[in-house]
Scaffold this active site. Structure first.
Site, PDB file in Angstrom:
ATOM      1  N   ARG A  80     -10.052  -4.524  13.347  1.00 32.21           N
ATOM      2  CA  ARG A  80      -8.771  -5.157  13.092  1.00 32.21           C
ATOM      3  C   ARG A  80      -7.704  -4.077  12.796  1.00 32.21           C
ATOM      4  O   ARG A  80      -7.978  -3.283  11.833  1.00 32.21           O
ATOM      5  CB  ARG A  80      -8.819  -6.170  12.097  1.00 32.21           C
ATOM      6  CG  ARG A  80      -7.492  -6.835  11.656  1.00 32.21           C
ATOM      7  CD  ARG A  80      -7.473  -7.843  10.902  1.00 32.21           C
ATOM      8  NE  ARG A  80      -6.240  -8.488  10.128  1.00 32.21           N
ATOM      9  CZ  ARG A  80      -5.728  -8.015   9.160  1.00 32.21           C
ATOM     10  NH1 ARG A  80      -5.916  -7.364   8.220  1.00 32.21           N
ATOM     11  NH2 ARG A  80      -4.311  -8.525   8.842  1.00 32.21           N
ATOM     12  N   HIS A 137       2.366  -5.619  10.482  1.00 34.02           N
ATOM     13  CA  HIS A 137       1.677  -5.227   9.267  1.00 34.02           C
ATOM     14  C   HIS A 137       2.653  -4.405   8.548  1.00 34.02           C
ATOM     15  O   HIS A 137       2.435  -3.452   8.110  1.00 34.02           O
ATOM     16  CB  HIS A 137       0.420  -4.706   9.580  1.00 34.02           C
ATOM     17  CG  HIS A 137      -0.628  -4.784   8.178  1.00 34.02           C
ATOM     18  ND1 HIS A 137      -1.739  -5.088   8.341  1.00 34.02           N
ATOM     19  CD2 HIS A 137      -0.543  -4.352   6.983  1.00 34.02           C
ATOM     20  CE1 HIS A 137      -2.247  -5.171   6.924  1.00 34.02           C
ATOM     21  NE2 HIS A 137      -1.390  -4.678   6.031  1.00 34.02           N
ATOM     22  N   ASN A 176       0.872 -10.192   9.367  1.00 38.04           N
ATOM     23  CA  ASN A 176      -0.024  -9.898   8.344  1.00 38.04           C
ATOM     24  C   ASN A 176       0.668 -10.305   7.123  1.00 38.04           C
ATOM     25  O   ASN A 176       1.639  -9.717   6.430  1.00 38.04           O
ATOM     26  CB  ASN A 176      -0.638  -8.510   8.265  1.00 38.04           C
ATOM     27  CG  ASN A 176      -1.487  -8.068   7.120  1.00 38.04           C
ATOM     28  OD1 ASN A 176      -2.671  -8.853   6.835  1.00 38.04           O
ATOM     29  ND2 ASN A 176      -0.806  -7.374   5.836  1.00 38.04           N
ATOM     30  N   GLU A 177       0.226 -11.129   6.094  1.00 37.44           N
ATOM     31  CA  GLU A 177       0.592 -11.493   4.824  1.00 37.44           C
ATOM     32  C   GLU A 177       2.245 -11.566   4.814  1.00 37.44           C
ATOM     33  O   GLU A 177       2.963 -10.719   3.932  1.00 37.44           O
ATOM     34  CB  GLU A 177       0.113 -10.638   3.964  1.00 37.44           C
ATOM     35  CG  GLU A 177      -1.377 -10.411   3.763  1.00 37.44           C
ATOM     36  CD  GLU A 177      -1.790  -9.577   2.490  1.00 37.44           C
ATOM     37  OE1 GLU A 177      -1.162  -8.742   2.115  1.00 37.44           O
ATOM     38  OE2 GLU A 177      -3.078  -9.485   2.223  1.00 37.44           O
ATOM     39  N   ASN A 196      -6.702 -13.338   3.857  1.00 34.89           N
ATOM     40  CA  ASN A 196      -7.170 -12.072   3.146  1.00 34.89           C
ATOM     41  C   ASN A 196      -7.289 -12.599   1.778  1.00 34.89           C
ATOM     42  O   ASN A 196      -6.593 -13.365   1.228  1.00 34.89           O
ATOM     43  CB  ASN A 196      -5.908 -11.236   3.447  1.00 34.89           C
ATOM     44  CG  ASN A 196      -5.689 -10.365   4.510  1.00 34.89           C
ATOM     45  OD1 ASN A 196      -6.353 -10.666   5.624  1.00 34.89           O
ATOM     46  ND2 ASN A 196      -4.386  -9.980   4.721  1.00 34.89           N
ATOM     47  N   TYR A 223      -8.566 -11.049  -2.121  1.00 37.92           N
ATOM     48  CA  TYR A 223      -8.830 -10.047  -3.141  1.00 37.92           C
ATOM     49  C   TYR A 223      -9.134 -10.449  -4.621  1.00 37.92           C
ATOM     50  O   TYR A 223     -10.094 -10.101  -5.299  1.00 37.92           O
ATOM     51  CB  TYR A 223      -7.647  -8.939  -3.426  1.00 37.92           C
ATOM     52  CG  TYR A 223      -7.621  -8.064  -1.797  1.00 37.92           C
ATOM     53  CD1 TYR A 223      -8.388  -7.031  -1.516  1.00 37.92           C
ATOM     54  CD2 TYR A 223      -6.875  -8.436  -0.894  1.00 37.92           C
ATOM     55  CE1 TYR A 223      -8.248  -6.328  -0.719  1.00 37.92           C
ATOM     56  CE2 TYR A 223      -6.894  -7.966   0.406  1.00 37.92           C
ATOM     57  CZ  TYR A 223      -7.281  -6.968   0.508  1.00 37.92           C
ATOM     58  OH  TYR A 223      -7.496  -6.131   1.517  1.00 37.92           O
ATOM     59  N   GLU A 280      -9.237  -9.731   5.564  1.00 37.62           N
ATOM     60  CA  GLU A 280      -9.515  -8.672   4.709  1.00 37.62           C
ATOM     61  C   GLU A 280     -10.047  -9.150   3.392  1.00 37.62           C
ATOM     62  O   GLU A 280     -10.086 -10.206   2.886  1.00 37.62           O
ATOM     63  CB  GLU A 280      -7.914  -8.260   4.457  1.00 37.62           C
ATOM     64  CG  GLU A 280      -7.218  -7.304   5.285  1.00 37.62           C
ATOM     65  CD  GLU A 280      -5.916  -6.914   4.712  1.00 37.62           C
ATOM     66  OE1 GLU A 280      -5.775  -6.755   3.522  1.00 37.62           O
ATOM     67  OE2 GLU A 280      -4.977  -6.756   5.532  1.00 37.62           O
ATOM     68  N   GLU A 291      -2.054   3.390   0.286  1.00 38.89           N
ATOM     69  CA  GLU A 291      -2.155   2.009  -0.199  1.00 38.89           C
ATOM     70  C   GLU A 291      -0.430   1.662  -0.896  1.00 38.89           C
ATOM     71  O   GLU A 291      -0.270   1.310  -2.031  1.00 38.89           O
ATOM     72  CB  GLU A 291      -2.885   1.936  -1.565  1.00 38.89           C
ATOM     73  CG  GLU A 291      -3.012   0.656  -2.230  1.00 38.89           C
ATOM     74  CD  GLU A 291      -3.362  -0.527  -1.375  1.00 38.89           C
ATOM     75  OE1 GLU A 291      -3.813  -0.634  -0.249  1.00 38.89           O
ATOM     76  OE2 GLU A 291      -2.849  -1.625  -1.647  1.00 38.89           O
TER      77      GLU A 291
HETATM   78  C1  GBH Z   1      -3.454  -6.478   1.444  1.00 33.75           C
HETATM   79  O1  GBH Z   1      -2.346  -6.681   0.626  1.00 33.75           O
HETATM   80  C2  GBH Z   1      -2.824  -5.729   2.524  1.00 33.75           C
HETATM   81  O2  GBH Z   1      -2.708  -6.393   3.839  1.00 33.75           O
HETATM   82  C3  GBH Z   1      -3.338  -4.382   3.064  1.00 33.75           C
HETATM   83  O3  GBH Z   1      -2.535  -3.537   3.659  1.00 33.75           O
HETATM   84  C4  GBH Z   1      -3.564  -3.550   1.827  1.00 33.75           C
HETATM   85  O4  GBH Z   1      -4.006  -2.296   1.700  1.00 33.75           O
HETATM   86  C5  GBH Z   1      -4.840  -4.274   0.856  1.00 33.75           C
HETATM   87  O5  GBH Z   1      -4.253  -5.684   0.957  1.00 33.75           O
HETATM   88  C6  GBH Z   1      -4.790  -3.883  -0.371  1.00 33.75           C
HETATM   89  O6  GBH Z   1      -3.840  -3.756  -1.318  1.00 33.75           O
HETATM   90  O7  GBH Z   1      -0.195 -12.679  -8.609  1.00 33.75           O
HETATM   91  O8  GBH Z   1       1.663 -11.216  -7.748  1.00 33.75           O
HETATM   92  O9  GBH Z   1      -0.331 -10.641  -8.502  1.00 33.75           O
HETATM   93  C7  GBH Z   1      -2.963  -7.439  -0.399  1.00 33.75           C
HETATM   94  C8  GBH Z   1      -1.572  -7.697  -1.238  1.00 33.75           C
HETATM   95  C9  GBH Z   1      -2.577  -8.212  -3.466  1.00 33.75           C
HETATM   96  C10 GBH Z   1      -0.726  -9.508  -2.360  1.00 33.75           C
HETATM   97  C11 GBH Z   1      -2.932  -9.237  -4.716  1.00 33.75           C
HETATM   98  C12 GBH Z   1      -1.097 -10.406  -3.519  1.00 33.75           C
HETATM   99  C13 GBH Z   1      -1.654 -10.740  -5.992  1.00 33.75           C
HETATM  100  C14 GBH Z   1      -0.379 -11.472  -6.021  1.00 33.75           C
HETATM  101  N1  GBH Z   1      -2.053  -8.665  -2.174  1.00 33.75           N
HETATM  102  N2  GBH Z   1      -1.511  -9.883  -4.772  1.00 33.75           N
HETATM  103  S1  GBH Z   1       0.146 -11.678  -7.753  1.00 33.75           S
END
Ligand code: GBH
Length: 479
Positions: free
Chosen positions: A79, A123, A167-168, A297, A299, A374, A428
């Site tokens: 991707r 992106h 993306n997002e 995505n 995390y 992701e 990042e």
């Molecule tokens: C992704 O963003 C991106 O697509 C990528 O480019 C990036 O490198 C990767 O992840 C790592 O960061 O409740 O306000 O704390 C992820 C971004 C992270 C956005 C977690 C939402 C929680 C929202 N996300 N975040 S909050």
């Protein structure tokens, strides 16, 4: 190799992901125009360490080596994203032939290696000229995006296995226009909601353009959806805070994209900020296009409660958002610190959240196949005496989340693929190079790539369709 019992089918897509601005570098080469991230990162104080994507991982020159790594990992898919200002420097008009050639060669090399390209058109690197004209707060940007998408479909055609429009968009709109921690760094809540709508519209218009050019194209969008939990599940007030965050974070996209409407409760929650007059007649019909796959995505998770209105409001910060919150219209919601364990980003590790997210999406939208586009983690990697990075925590993180995908599938969620973020350490965003998400380490002095243990572990997953135990790292040193 010992493995757990769960297995994935042969046709499950295993991949890894990157994004143009985060890895390419070559910011002033090959006729590329400036993007909002060039401007933002070159503005003092916006990015840690004053880092920029000028060189990044130098993928612009090292892409052949990077395809070799992808191939050696055995990945079925990769991707990547196209830098809009590399192929269309000002965001409209003529294409830049050198930029198009770069992606054409990269895609051809991936195909030679037997790797299917999953290509994201946006992106986060908006051509600066379009931001100067109002950016995503300007409706016109949606039409410029659709035109760019059409040209890419024409130029790259069959070489792209899956097209992802955005993306997002949550990040583009709220981090870019409300909290201002991402480019273009604006802090205007009303503009952020307009940006949300114009991103949704951009997606819908682009999907139609791509399908007109390439009738058989597979199209998708990738969302970062929030798994939101109440502090007290028996409190009506906390449950209402969850509803509100879910509306402005998730349903503001899922509603128009998949159901052709904005949620009523969202319009009411944000009435003091905007009247939503930027939604024109017919827009929702454009936005709601059938999706071949929904990219997810994932995390971490979010914990909220209703703010009582007295005392200091808790705003656990995972986004450097100090004075301006990305959570537009959520002034009476508190975002609570989570129990941990945490990654180096301070994000709570919670694989169960991924099971919940995939199963609930699967229940609400049973006809939409999903891919986890992701998932991954930053940790403070250490190069040990043997020259290797024994990133046990990352192996554990990936292990638990791949396992979560298997559990969601067992529970009936139609998940077709998984992409580890990221193929290699990279830029990042507002953290610059200080946070490392790669399964491959990048030495930013020499730009050499070196597989971390997580890369060897992931290769074993990809090869076997099974999930090796975390402590079973024999595979790491096999050829
Ligand atoms: C992704 O963003 C991106 O697509 C990528 O480019 C990036 O490198 C990767 O992840 C790592 O960061 O409740 O306000 O704390 C992820 C971004 C992270 C956005 C977690 C939402 C929680 C929202 N996300 N975040 S909050």
């Amino acid at each position: 190799m010992t493995t757990t019992r769960r297995t994935f089918p042969r046709d499950f897509t295993w991949g890894s992901a990157t994004a143009a601005y985060q890895i390419e570098g070559g910011a002033r080469e090959g006729g590329r125009g400036p993007s909002i991230w060039d401007t933002f990162s070159r503005t003092p104080g916006k990015v840690d360490g004053g880092d920029t994507g000028d060189v990044a991982c130098d993928h612009y020159h090292r892409w052949q080596e990077d395809v070799d790594h992808i191939s050696e990992l055995g990945l079925g898919a990769y991707r990547l994203s196209i830098s809009w200002p590399r192929v269309q420097p000002g965001g409209s008009g003529e294409l830049n032939a050198d930029g198009v050639a770069f992606y054409r060669e990269l895609l051809a090399e991936l195909h030679r290696a037997g790797v299917s390209p999953v290509v994201t058109l946006y992106h986060w690197d908006l051509p600066q000229e379009l931001e100067d004209a109002g950016g995503w707060a300007n409706r016109e940007t949606a039409f410029r995006f659709a035109e760019y998408a059409r040209l890419m479909a024409r130029e790259l055609g069959e070489a792209v296995t899956v097209w992802t429009t955005l993306n997002e968009p949550w990040c583009s709109a709220y981090l870019g226009y409300a909290s201002g921690v991402h480019a273009p760094g604006r802090t205007e809540p009303a503009a952020a909601l307009a940006a949300v709508h114009h991103l949704n519209l951009a997606h819908g218009l682009a999907v139609q353009a791509i399908r007109e050019e390439l009738p058989g194209a597979k199209v998708s969008i990738t969302l970062n959806l929030h798994v939101v939990r109440p502090e007290d599940p028996s409190s009506e007030a906390d449950l209402d805070a969850v509803r509100q965050v879910d509306a402005v974070g998730n349903r503001v996209f899922l509603g128009p994209l998949l159901e052709g409407r904005y949620p009523e409760d969202l319009l009411a929650d944000t009435a003091a900020i905007t009247d939503w007059a930027f939604v024109h007649d017919g827009d929702l019909g454009h936005i709601q296009q059938p999706l071949d796959v929904l990219g997810v995505n994932y995390y971490s998770t979010t914990l909220v409660r209703r703010y009582a209105g007295t005392g200091e409001r808790v705003l656990a910060d995972s986004h450097k958002s100090t004075t301006h919150s990305p959570w537009v219209g959520c002034e009476d919601v508190e975002f609570l610190p989570l129990p941990g364990p945490y990654t180096a980003m301070g994000w709570n590790i919670d694989p169960d959240g991924l099971v919940e997210l995939l199963t609930s999406l699967g229940t609400t939208y049973p006809d939409v196949p999903m891919m986890v586009t992701e998932n991954g983690a930053a940790f403070d990697d250490v190069v040990s005496g043997d020259g290797r990075v024994h990133d046990v925590e990352r192996v554990e993180y990936l292990h638990d989340h791949v396992h979560a995908v298997a559990r969601a599938r067992e529970l009936g969620a139609d998940v077709r693929g998984y992409f580890a973020w990221s193929l290699m350490d990279n830029f990042e965003w507002s953290y610059g190079y200080s946070k490392r998400f790669g399964i491959i380490r990048v030495n930013y002095d020499t730009l050499e790539r070196c597989w971390k243990d997580s890369a060897f572990w992931y290769r074993a997953v990809v090869q076997t369709g099974q999930i090796p135990d975390v402590d079973d790292i024999e595979y790491a040193f096999e050829a």
